[in-house]
Design a protein around this motif. Structure first.
Motif, mmCIF file in Angstrom:
data_model
loop_
_atom_site.group_PDB
_atom_site.id
_atom_site.type_symbol
_atom_site.label_atom_id
_atom_site.label_comp_id
_atom_site.label_asym_id
_atom_site.label_seq_id
_atom_site.Cartn_x
_atom_site.Cartn_y
_atom_site.Cartn_z
ATOM 1 N N SER A 65 0.848 -1.189 0.000
ATOM 2 C CA SER A 65 0.000 0.000 0.000
ATOM 3 C C SER A 65 0.888 1.245 0.000
ATOM 4 C CB SER A 65 -0.911 -0.001 1.234
ATOM 5 O OG SER A 65 -1.682 1.182 1.286
ATOM 6 N N TYR A 66 0.574 2.197 -0.883
ATOM 7 C CA TYR A 66 1.382 3.419 -1.029
ATOM 8 C C TYR A 66 0.475 4.647 -1.070
ATOM 9 C CZ TYR A 66 4.896 0.143 -2.913
ATOM 10 O OH TYR A 66 5.755 -0.896 -3.113
ATOM 11 N N GLN A 67 1.025 5.738 -0.592
ATOM 12 C CA GLN A 67 0.417 7.047 -0.797
ATOM 13 C C GLN A 67 1.546 8.021 -1.083
ATOM 14 O OE1 GLN A 67 -1.448 9.822 2.351
ATOM 15 N NE2 GLN A 67 -3.240 8.837 1.423
ATOM 16 N N TRP A 68 1.380 8.828 -2.130
ATOM 17 C CA TRP A 68 2.431 9.778 -2.506
ATOM 18 C C TRP A 68 1.807 10.964 -3.223
ATOM 19 C CZ3 TRP A 68 0.791 5.901 -5.524
ATOM 20 C CH2 TRP A 68 0.684 6.109 -6.900
ATOM 21 N N GLN A 69 2.625 11.972 -3.499
ATOM 22 C CA GLN A 69 2.176 13.162 -4.200
ATOM 23 C C GLN A 69 2.784 13.173 -5.592
ATOM 24 O OE1 GLN A 69 3.240 17.294 -2.819
ATOM 25 N NE2 GLN A 69 1.109 17.267 -2.149
#
Length: 331
Positions: A54-58
């Protein structure tokens, strides 16, 4: 005896429809600032179906992106890469030469093979016939080259020549790209599924690029002296959540190949850096680079700067326009 063919080929300097000068392009790049890639969140956990990531980035447009995918635990492919050790390679070559020498009729020639040093093999051929002498000298030299190439292939290495003409051995990036198209399909598909239907390929590549840029970066060792130390195959980059510029560029190329199997691409090697070129539709005023008659937009998978496709760093631009590069077509 190694016979290396240079990879350094002609390149056309940056061009645009409006004939923007090189100086103007450099000034434009200096005035342009980029956000740094950052993983806002990352997790990896074991499930019954495999490893769930699972990833979250801009992204490059400062939009927060999320990605989740599951990789089978028994995924096919390599997660690590062994450092090239020339002594081991020469030991393999030496044994293969002994095998080849035993196949020669002693009435035609006698072969004496010695290891003078760990990295040097001497082949002595004697014969009463000049014709047989030439024949078996050439045959043994060819056997030596073939044995070395077989060792490289067995261990995922390839020959390399830097822009300075320096001979070296590097990981076989093209082979890693080709062999990871299928194993990386869950990742490529998961990224594609975050986009609306019929989204153009450039938007997909830009999203993919921003995700790869957000993966933490490890500094690349000198490609001509490191013998592959520090390099991680695509599955290794994902598993370890880190990679140097060669590793991240190969990951990016592998992912593009998963869903865009026919798009022309090149991998470009700069001093202590690597980036990719891709042939895609582009704006008429957008700078491109031409390799062997094909226009490519360049991209910087390494990060930490979040640069969209068609934009590269000042140092990369300077190295390319100065001829400090070599490249390989990604077939």
């Amino acid at each position: 005896m190694l016979k290396l063919t240079t990879l350094i080929l002609p390149i056309t300097i940056i061009k645009t429809k409006n004939a923007l000068s090189l100086a103007g392009l450099v000034v434009l790049m200096v005035l342009t600032s980029f956000a740094h890639a950052e993983q806002l969140a990352y997790s990896k956990r074991k499930q019954t179906t495999g490893l769930h990531y699972s990833y979250q980035w801009q992204d490059s447009f400062k939009q927060t992106q999320n990605l989740e995918f599951t990789m089978p635990i028994k995924q096919q492919g390599q997660y690590s890469h062994k450092r090239f050790v020339n002594n081991l390679a020469q030991q393999y070559v030496y044994i293969e030469l002994l095998k080849a020498a035993r196949q020669i009729d002693p009435r035609e020639a006698r072969i004496n093979i010695r290891r003078r040093t760990q990295n040097n093999i001497e082949i002595e051929v004697s014969s009463r016939s000049d014709q047989m002498l030439t024949k078996w000298r050439n045959a043994m030299n060819e056997s030596q080259d073939d044995a070395f190439d077989n060792y490289l292939s067995d261990n995922y290495y390839s020959r390399f020549i830097s822009y300075l003409g320096k001979e070296a051995i590097k990981p076989d990036h093209l082979r890693y790209i080709n062999e990871n198209k299928v194993p990386l399909l869950p990742v490529a598909q998961a990224i594609y599924d975050t986009l609306p239907l019929n989204t153009e390929s450039r938007i997909y590549v830009n999203l993919l690029l921003s995700w790869v840029q957000s993966i933490p970066y490890n500094e690349l060792e000198d490609r001509t002296t490191s013998n592959g130390a520090g390099y991680l195959p695509p599955l290794g980059v994902i598993t370890n959540n880190q990679g140097d510029c060669d590793s991240k560029s190969v990951l990016m190329a592998s992912l593009i190949r998963s869903l865009l199997p026919d798009v022309p691409m090149v991998m470009i090697y700069l001093p202590e850096h690597a980036l990719l070129g891709i042939s895609m539709p582009h704006r008429s005023d957008e700078p491109t680079y031409t390799f062997e008659g094909i226009d490519y937009l360049l991209m910087e998978p390494t990060g930490p700067a979040v640069m969209p496709i068609g934009t590269i760093g000042d140092k990369s631009r300077s190295d390319i326009t100065s001829g400090l590069y070599s490249y390989e077509h990604i077939r």
